[in-house]
Design a protein around this motif. Sequence first.
Motif, mmCIF file in Angstrom:
data_model
loop_
_atom_site.group_PDB
_atom_site.id
_atom_site.type_symbol
_atom_site.label_atom_id
_atom_site.label_comp_id
_atom_site.label_asym_id
_atom_site.label_seq_id
_atom_site.Cartn_x
_atom_site.Cartn_y
_atom_site.Cartn_z
ATOM 1 N N SER A 36 0.831 -1.204 0.000
ATOM 2 C CA SER A 36 0.000 0.000 0.000
ATOM 3 C C SER A 36 0.867 1.256 0.000
ATOM 4 O O SER A 36 0.589 2.216 -0.727
ATOM 5 N N THR A 37 1.936 1.227 0.803
ATOM 6 C CA THR A 37 2.856 2.370 0.861
ATOM 7 C C THR A 37 3.551 2.581 -0.478
ATOM 8 O O THR A 37 3.687 3.714 -0.945
ATOM 9 N N LEU A 38 3.979 1.494 -1.108
ATOM 10 C CA LEU A 38 4.653 1.599 -2.400
ATOM 11 C C LEU A 38 3.732 2.177 -3.477
ATOM 12 O O LEU A 38 4.160 2.985 -4.308
ATOM 13 N N ARG A 39 2.483 1.762 -3.475
ATOM 14 C CA ARG A 39 1.535 2.294 -4.455
ATOM 15 C C ARG A 39 1.363 3.804 -4.261
ATOM 16 O O ARG A 39 1.312 4.572 -5.230
ATOM 17 N N ARG A 40 1.286 4.211 -2.991
ATOM 18 C CA ARG A 40 1.126 5.632 -2.690
ATOM 19 C C ARG A 40 2.337 6.431 -3.153
ATOM 20 O O ARG A 40 2.195 7.481 -3.796
ATOM 21 N N PHE A 41 3.542 5.929 -2.845
ATOM 22 C CA PHE A 41 4.749 6.652 -3.225
ATOM 23 C C PHE A 41 5.014 6.590 -4.732
ATOM 24 O O PHE A 41 5.629 7.496 -5.299
ATOM 25 N N ALA A 42 4.552 5.537 -5.392
ATOM 26 C CA ALA A 42 4.692 5.458 -6.843
ATOM 27 C C ALA A 42 3.876 6.575 -7.504
ATOM 28 O O ALA A 42 4.323 7.193 -8.489
ATOM 29 N N THR A 43 2.707 6.846 -6.944
ATOM 30 C CA THR A 43 1.884 7.947 -7.457
ATOM 31 C C THR A 43 2.572 9.285 -7.225
ATOM 32 O O THR A 43 2.621 10.140 -8.118
ATOM 33 N N TYR A 44 3.124 9.458 -6.006
ATOM 34 C CA TYR A 44 3.859 10.693 -5.700
ATOM 35 C C TYR A 44 5.034 10.878 -6.657
ATOM 36 O O TYR A 44 5.265 11.974 -7.182
ATOM 37 N N ALA A 45 5.803 9.813 -6.861
ATOM 38 C CA ALA A 45 6.996 9.896 -7.709
ATOM 39 C C ALA A 45 6.631 10.299 -9.129
ATOM 40 O O ALA A 45 7.317 11.130 -9.751
ATOM 41 N N ALA A 46 5.543 9.733 -9.657
ATOM 42 C CA ALA A 46 5.115 10.067 -11.016
ATOM 43 C C ALA A 46 4.737 11.538 -11.130
ATOM 44 O O ALA A 46 5.092 12.219 -12.107
ATOM 45 N N LEU A 47 4.039 12.054 -10.129
ATOM 46 C CA LEU A 47 3.619 13.457 -10.150
ATOM 47 C C LEU A 47 4.809 14.399 -9.993
ATOM 48 O O LEU A 47 4.928 15.401 -10.711
ATOM 49 N N LEU A 48 5.712 14.085 -9.061
ATOM 50 C CA LEU A 48 6.868 14.945 -8.811
ATOM 51 C C LEU A 48 7.840 14.954 -9.979
ATOM 52 O O LEU A 48 8.442 15.981 -10.307
ATOM 53 N N ALA A 49 8.014 13.797 -10.616
ATOM 54 C CA ALA A 49 8.952 13.693 -11.727
ATOM 55 C C ALA A 49 8.480 14.472 -12.951
ATOM 56 O O ALA A 49 9.273 14.783 -13.842
ATOM 57 N N ASP A 50 7.197 14.811 -12.982
ATOM 58 C CA ASP A 50 6.623 15.533 -14.118
ATOM 59 C C ASP A 50 6.854 17.041 -14.037
ATOM 60 O O ASP A 50 6.458 17.782 -14.938
ATOM 61 N N ASP A 51 7.523 17.489 -12.965
ATOM 62 C CA ASP A 51 7.793 18.917 -12.769
ATOM 63 C C ASP A 51 8.907 19.374 -13.716
ATOM 64 O O ASP A 51 10.041 18.894 -13.629
ATOM 65 N N SER A 52 8.603 20.288 -14.616
ATOM 66 C CA SER A 52 9.590 20.756 -15.594
ATOM 67 C C SER A 52 10.759 21.461 -14.910
ATOM 68 O O SER A 52 11.895 21.411 -15.407
ATOM 69 N N ALA A 53 10.493 22.094 -13.760
ATOM 70 C CA ALA A 53 11.568 22.788 -13.038
ATOM 71 C C ALA A 53 12.615 21.794 -12.559
ATOM 72 O O ALA A 53 13.816 22.095 -12.539
ATOM 73 N N LEU A 54 12.168 20.587 -12.185
ATOM 74 C CA LEU A 54 13.105 19.556 -11.734
ATOM 75 C C LEU A 54 13.976 19.090 -12.898
ATOM 76 O O LEU A 54 15.197 18.958 -12.757
ATOM 77 N N ALA A 55 13.363 18.845 -14.045
ATOM 78 C CA ALA A 55 14.117 18.399 -15.218
ATOM 79 C C ALA A 55 15.164 19.434 -15.618
ATOM 80 O O ALA A 55 16.313 19.092 -15.925
ATOM 81 N N GLN A 56 14.788 20.691 -15.605
ATOM 82 C CA GLN A 56 15.716 21.754 -15.985
ATOM 83 C C GLN A 56 16.871 21.875 -14.988
ATOM 84 O O GLN A 56 18.024 22.101 -15.374
ATOM 85 N N ALA A 57 16.564 21.708 -13.682
ATOM 86 C CA ALA A 57 17.608 21.779 -12.653
ATOM 87 C C ALA A 57 18.594 20.620 -12.787
ATOM 88 O O ALA A 57 19.803 20.789 -12.594
ATOM 89 N N ILE A 58 18.083 19.449 -13.141
ATOM 90 C CA ILE A 58 18.958 18.285 -13.346
ATOM 91 C C ILE A 58 19.897 18.545 -14.524
ATOM 92 O O ILE A 58 21.110 18.324 -14.429
ATOM 93 N N MET A 59 19.348 19.009 -15.629
ATOM 94 C CA MET A 59 20.167 19.244 -16.830
ATOM 95 C C MET A 59 21.204 20.341 -16.595
ATOM 96 O O MET A 59 22.313 20.285 -17.128
ATOM 97 N N ALA A 60 20.844 21.321 -15.742
ATOM 98 C CA ALA A 60 21.774 22.420 -15.444
ATOM 99 C C ALA A 60 22.783 22.032 -14.371
ATOM 100 O O ALA A 60 23.743 22.774 -14.119
ATOM 101 N N GLY A 61 22.581 20.869 -13.737
ATOM 102 C CA GLY A 61 23.461 20.449 -12.644
ATOM 103 C C GLY A 61 23.330 21.332 -11.432
ATOM 104 O O GLY A 61 24.265 21.462 -10.628
ATOM 105 N N ASP A 62 22.146 21.937 -11.263
ATOM 106 C CA ASP A 62 21.887 22.856 -10.145
ATOM 107 C C ASP A 62 21.465 22.046 -8.917
ATOM 108 O O ASP A 62 20.274 21.860 -8.648
ATOM 109 N N SER A 63 22.456 21.562 -8.179
ATOM 110 C CA SER A 63 22.175 20.700 -7.025
ATOM 111 C C SER A 63 21.410 21.428 -5.931
ATOM 112 O O SER A 63 20.584 20.820 -5.225
ATOM 113 N N GLN A 64 21.646 22.706 -5.757
ATOM 114 C CA GLN A 64 20.933 23.473 -4.741
ATOM 115 C C GLN A 64 19.438 23.538 -5.063
ATOM 116 O O GLN A 64 18.594 23.361 -4.183
#
Length: 234
Positions: free
Chosen positions: A59-87
């Motif tokens: 049950s916990t894994l299903r809940r966090f899988a949903t969270y992970a899918a939603l959070l990973a869809d954030d364009s700001a996160l993708a851009q920060a990863i590509m820029a190497g902006d660890s902060q």
Amino acid sequence: CPMRLTLMHKYILSLLAAVLVCGLTTLLVTIHNMERPLDSQMKENVTRAQHEIAMLNESTLRRFATYAALLADDSALAQAIMAGDSQKVRGLAKAAMKKTGADIVVVTDAKGIVVGRGHTARLGDSILKQDNVAKAVRGEAATAVVSGAEVAFTLRASYPVRHEGAVVGSLSVGISLVSPAYFDELKQLTGMDVTVFKDNMRAMSTIVKDGKRIVGTPLESPEIVEAVLQRGET
């Protein structure tokens, strides 16, 4: 008369011996018959507890899988990863932890190198050996129990982070499986004391001695070490 007395003594001793043997036999049979239902009941209790814990974790894994899918869809996160902006990545990861109630959020680049963690400032290490991360950077969602250096065991859901359709990294969301709160929940759920070992050392337990949880001590039973750790048996 002495001969008759001796024969009488022999008869009494024989009778007492017969009664003693009969009594011991009855006792042993009774103990054996009692052990079987007790052993069966213990196995049923353990099996039930294993099932309840597995259901909780699923049950916990299903809940966090949903969270992970939603959070990973954030364009700001993708851009920060590509820029190497660890902060920036760490800030987003910490916000994600607060939003989801997770203990752990880890973000990597497309090579599995950690760009930022929400739960610690450590970064720059490769976690590509984790099967869930390896799958995520290949574009697959994944869940796993992960054994780590900082936290003995964590339950994690990982998801690929994409930019314009291409995978640029991964995001993992999870909880510690060795936190006091989690173990208290397990005890309440199963009605049993629970201890988790990393190899043969206690990583966390519901058992308390002198006001402290019993952790960091070895498993004393060589039989259990051999059966569970070496042969993989219950």
